[in-house]
Write a protein that holds these residues in place. Structure first.
Motif, PDB file in Angstrom:
ATOM      1  N   THR A 175     -12.576   9.822  12.978  1.00 55.05           N
ATOM      2  CA  THR A 175     -12.770   8.412  12.633  1.00 55.05           C
ATOM      3  C   THR A 175     -12.557   8.193  11.139  1.00 55.05           C
ATOM      4  N   VAL A 176     -13.044   9.152  10.337  1.00 56.17           N
ATOM      5  CA  VAL A 176     -12.822   9.062   8.877  1.00 56.17           C
ATOM      6  C   VAL A 176     -11.319   9.045   8.591  1.00 56.17           C
ATOM      7  N   LYS A 177     -10.575   9.945   9.265  1.00 55.66           N
ATOM      8  CA  LYS A 177      -9.109  10.003   9.073  1.00 55.66           C
ATOM      9  C   LYS A 177      -8.453   8.677   9.435  1.00 55.66           C
ATOM     10  N   GLU A 178      -8.936   8.068  10.528  1.00 51.49           N
ATOM     11  CA  GLU A 178      -8.384   6.770  10.951  1.00 51.49           C
ATOM     12  C   GLU A 178      -8.662   5.700   9.890  1.00 51.49           C
ATOM     13  N   HIS A 179      -9.898   5.701   9.366  1.00 48.01           N
ATOM     14  CA  HIS A 179     -10.243   4.744   8.309  1.00 48.01           C
ATOM     15  C   HIS A 179      -9.328   4.943   7.100  1.00 48.01           C
ATOM     16  N   ILE A 180      -9.108   6.203   6.721  1.00 47.45           N
ATOM     17  CA  ILE A 180      -8.275   6.493   5.545  1.00 47.45           C
ATOM     18  C   ILE A 180      -6.839   6.020   5.788  1.00 47.45           C
ATOM     19  N   LYS A 181      -6.347   6.211   7.033  1.00 46.88           N
ATOM     20  CA  LYS A 181      -5.001   5.724   7.375  1.00 46.88           C
ATOM     21  C   LYS A 181      -4.904   4.211   7.202  1.00 46.88           C
ATOM     22  N   HIS A 182      -5.932   3.499   7.692  1.00 48.73           N
ATOM     23  CA  HIS A 182      -5.953   2.031   7.570  1.00 48.73           C
ATOM     24  C   HIS A 182      -6.005   1.616   6.103  1.00 48.73           C
ATOM     25  N   ILE A 183      -6.837   2.321   5.324  1.00 44.18           N
ATOM     26  CA  ILE A 183      -6.973   1.997   3.892  1.00 44.18           C
ATOM     27  C   ILE A 183      -5.645   2.236   3.181  1.00 44.18           C
ATOM     28  N   MET A 184      -4.970   3.339   3.536  1.00 43.72           N
ATOM     29  CA  MET A 184      -3.657   3.639   2.926  1.00 43.72           C
ATOM     30  C   MET A 184      -2.674   2.508   3.217  1.00 43.72           C
ATOM     31  N   ARG A 185      -2.680   2.034   4.472  1.00 46.70           N
ATOM     32  CA  ARG A 185      -1.756   0.953   4.845  1.00 46.70           C
ATOM     33  C   ARG A 185      -2.084  -0.314   4.042  1.00 46.70           C
ATOM     34  N   LYS A 186      -3.369  -0.628   3.945  1.00 45.51           N
ATOM     35  CA  LYS A 186      -3.775  -1.855   3.246  1.00 45.51           C
ATOM     36  C   LYS A 186      -3.517  -1.787   1.737  1.00 45.51           C
ATOM     37  N   THR A 187      -3.667  -0.595   1.149  1.00 42.48           N
ATOM     38  CA  THR A 187      -3.495  -0.464  -0.310  1.00 42.48           C
ATOM     39  C   THR A 187      -2.082  -0.020  -0.678  1.00 42.48           C
ATOM     40  N   ASN A 188      -1.236   0.194   0.345  1.00 42.88           N
ATOM     41  CA  ASN A 188       0.131   0.652   0.112  1.00 42.88           C
ATOM     42  C   ASN A 188       0.147   1.989  -0.620  1.00 42.88           C
ATOM     43  N   ALA A 189      -0.774   2.875  -0.224  1.00 45.24           N
ATOM     44  CA  ALA A 189      -0.868   4.207  -0.835  1.00 45.24           C
ATOM     45  C   ALA A 189      -0.450   5.252   0.190  1.00 45.24           C
ATOM     46  N   THR A 190      -0.057   6.430  -0.288  1.00 46.57           N
ATOM     47  CA  THR A 190       0.370   7.489   0.636  1.00 46.57           C
ATOM     48  C   THR A 190      -0.541   8.708   0.563  1.00 46.57           C
ATOM     49  N   THR A 191      -1.485   8.718  -0.401  1.00 49.13           N
ATOM     50  CA  THR A 191      -2.415   9.838  -0.545  1.00 49.13           C
ATOM     51  C   THR A 191      -3.813   9.300  -0.834  1.00 49.13           C
ATOM     52  N   ARG A 192      -4.801  10.198  -0.736  1.00 49.73           N
ATOM     53  CA  ARG A 192      -6.184   9.812  -1.065  1.00 49.73           C
ATOM     54  C   ARG A 192      -6.270   9.406  -2.541  1.00 49.73           C
ATOM     55  N   THR A 193      -5.590  10.181  -3.390  1.00 53.74           N
ATOM     56  CA  THR A 193      -5.576   9.849  -4.825  1.00 53.74           C
ATOM     57  C   THR A 193      -4.921   8.496  -5.041  1.00 53.74           C
ATOM     58  N   GLY A 194      -3.859   8.244  -4.298  1.00 56.37           N
ATOM     59  CA  GLY A 194      -3.163   6.956  -4.395  1.00 56.37           C
ATOM     60  C   GLY A 194      -4.082   5.786  -4.077  1.00 56.37           C
ATOM     61  N   ILE A 195      -4.966   5.985  -3.071  1.00 56.17           N
ATOM     62  CA  ILE A 195      -5.946   4.940  -2.729  1.00 56.17           C
ATOM     63  C   ILE A 195      -6.816   4.654  -3.947  1.00 56.17           C
ATOM     64  N   LEU A 196      -7.320   5.719  -4.589  1.00 57.72           N
ATOM     65  CA  LEU A 196      -8.226   5.539  -5.740  1.00 57.72           C
ATOM     66  C   LEU A 196      -7.527   4.859  -6.887  1.00 57.72           C
ATOM     67  N   VAL A 197      -6.259   5.236  -7.106  1.00 53.99           N
ATOM     68  CA  VAL A 197      -5.494   4.593  -8.196  1.00 53.99           C
ATOM     69  C   VAL A 197      -5.408   3.091  -7.948  1.00 53.99           C
ATOM     70  N   GLN A 198      -5.114   2.707  -6.687  1.00 57.47           N
ATOM     71  CA  GLN A 198      -5.015   1.284  -6.345  1.00 57.47           C
ATOM     72  C   GLN A 198      -6.355   0.581  -6.507  1.00 57.47           C
ATOM     73  N   ILE A 199      -7.418   1.230  -6.059  1.00 54.63           N
ATOM     74  CA  ILE A 199      -8.759   0.626  -6.128  1.00 54.63           C
ATOM     75  C   ILE A 199      -9.164   0.433  -7.586  1.00 54.63           C
ATOM     76  N   PHE A 200      -8.971   1.473  -8.396  1.00 53.00           N
ATOM     77  CA  PHE A 200      -9.400   1.398  -9.786  1.00 53.00           C
ATOM     78  C   PHE A 200      -8.537   0.445 -10.596  1.00 53.00           C
ATOM     79  N   ASN A 201      -7.325   0.207 -10.123  1.00 53.36           N
ATOM     80  CA  ASN A 201      -6.446  -0.732 -10.833  1.00 53.36           C
ATOM     81  C   ASN A 201      -6.612  -2.162 -10.336  1.00 53.36           C
ATOM     82  N   SER A 202      -7.418  -2.323  -9.304  1.00 55.39           N
ATOM     83  CA  SER A 202      -7.520  -3.663  -8.689  1.00 55.39           C
ATOM     84  C   SER A 202      -8.311  -4.617  -9.577  1.00 55.39           C
TER      85      SER A 202
END
Length: 202
Positions: A175-202
């Motif tokens: 379920t965590v993996k599914e959440h991360i997949k959804h977050i990646m799609r929403k933030t247009n990121a391809t990695t976990r680090t990419g998600i954080l970069v998008q979040i911190f830049n938001s």
């Protein structure tokens, strides 16, 4: 972006005045050419985090592993992106350091017509911890994250594994993996680090 980097006293002074930003300049052979005071302080913090909180273990003045790995990625990219204009919209990002006060590294290449051996690497370092709480709330609105997805992001920012997140939220790792997949799609990121970069830049 200019082909050459102006490193006279005046530009160094301006770099030091940039609030909270560390600046590191290296040659393509990883020789340190310039490091402002803020970068030096942040490098010490990252080294301490990489060595289990004890800065004494890391040799004085040694660049953190996260920084040298980032520079390795820039050098690889410089072999492909050989024109200054190729770097106008391109940068290599990484979030590192203490999960409670992470540091965002942004790396750029400055190609040189004389070849890769004359190229320069520029890395900016910025502490993110102070705006972490504010940003997850802002990011939730910006990226339309659910409450559960926001909780996953907050744990990702602490550097937690999928298993640790699953235990904390009392859900399965899948379920965590599914959440991360959804977050990646929403933030247009391809990695976990990419998600954080998008979040911190938001």
């Amino acid at each position: 972006m200019p082909d050459t980097l102006n490193t006279n006293d005046q530009s160094d002074g301006l770099a030091d005045q940039r609030a909270g930003s560390g600046i590191v300049v290296l040659s393509a052979s990883m020789q340190l050419l310039h490091m402002n005071r803020q970068a030096s302080e942040l490098a010490k913090k990252i080294n301490a985090a990489e060595h289990g909180g004890t800065a004494a273990k890391s040799a004085h003045g040694v660049l953190p592993a996260a920084l040298t790995e980032l520079c390795g990625e820039i050098i690889k990219a410089l072999h492909v992106r050989t024109e200054a204009k190729d770097w106008e919209q391109f940068e290599v990002k990484r979030v590192t350091g203490d999960p409670n006060q992470p540091v965002l590294l942004r790396g750029f290449g400055l190609p040189d017509r004389g070849g890769i051996q004359h190229a320069r690497l520029v890395v900016t370092m910025e502490e993110l911890g102070r705006k972490q709480n504010l940003n997850t709330e802002h990011a939730r609105e910006r990226f339309q994250l659910t409450n559960r997805e926001q909780a996953v992001v907050e744990h990702l920012a602490k550097g937690w594994t999928n298993k640790e997140i699953a235990n904390a939220l009392q859900i399965t790792e899948q379920t965590v993996k599914e959440h991360i997949k959804h977050i990646m799609r929403k933030t247009n990121a391809t990695t976990r680090t990419g998600i954080l970069v998008q979040i911190f830049n938001s």
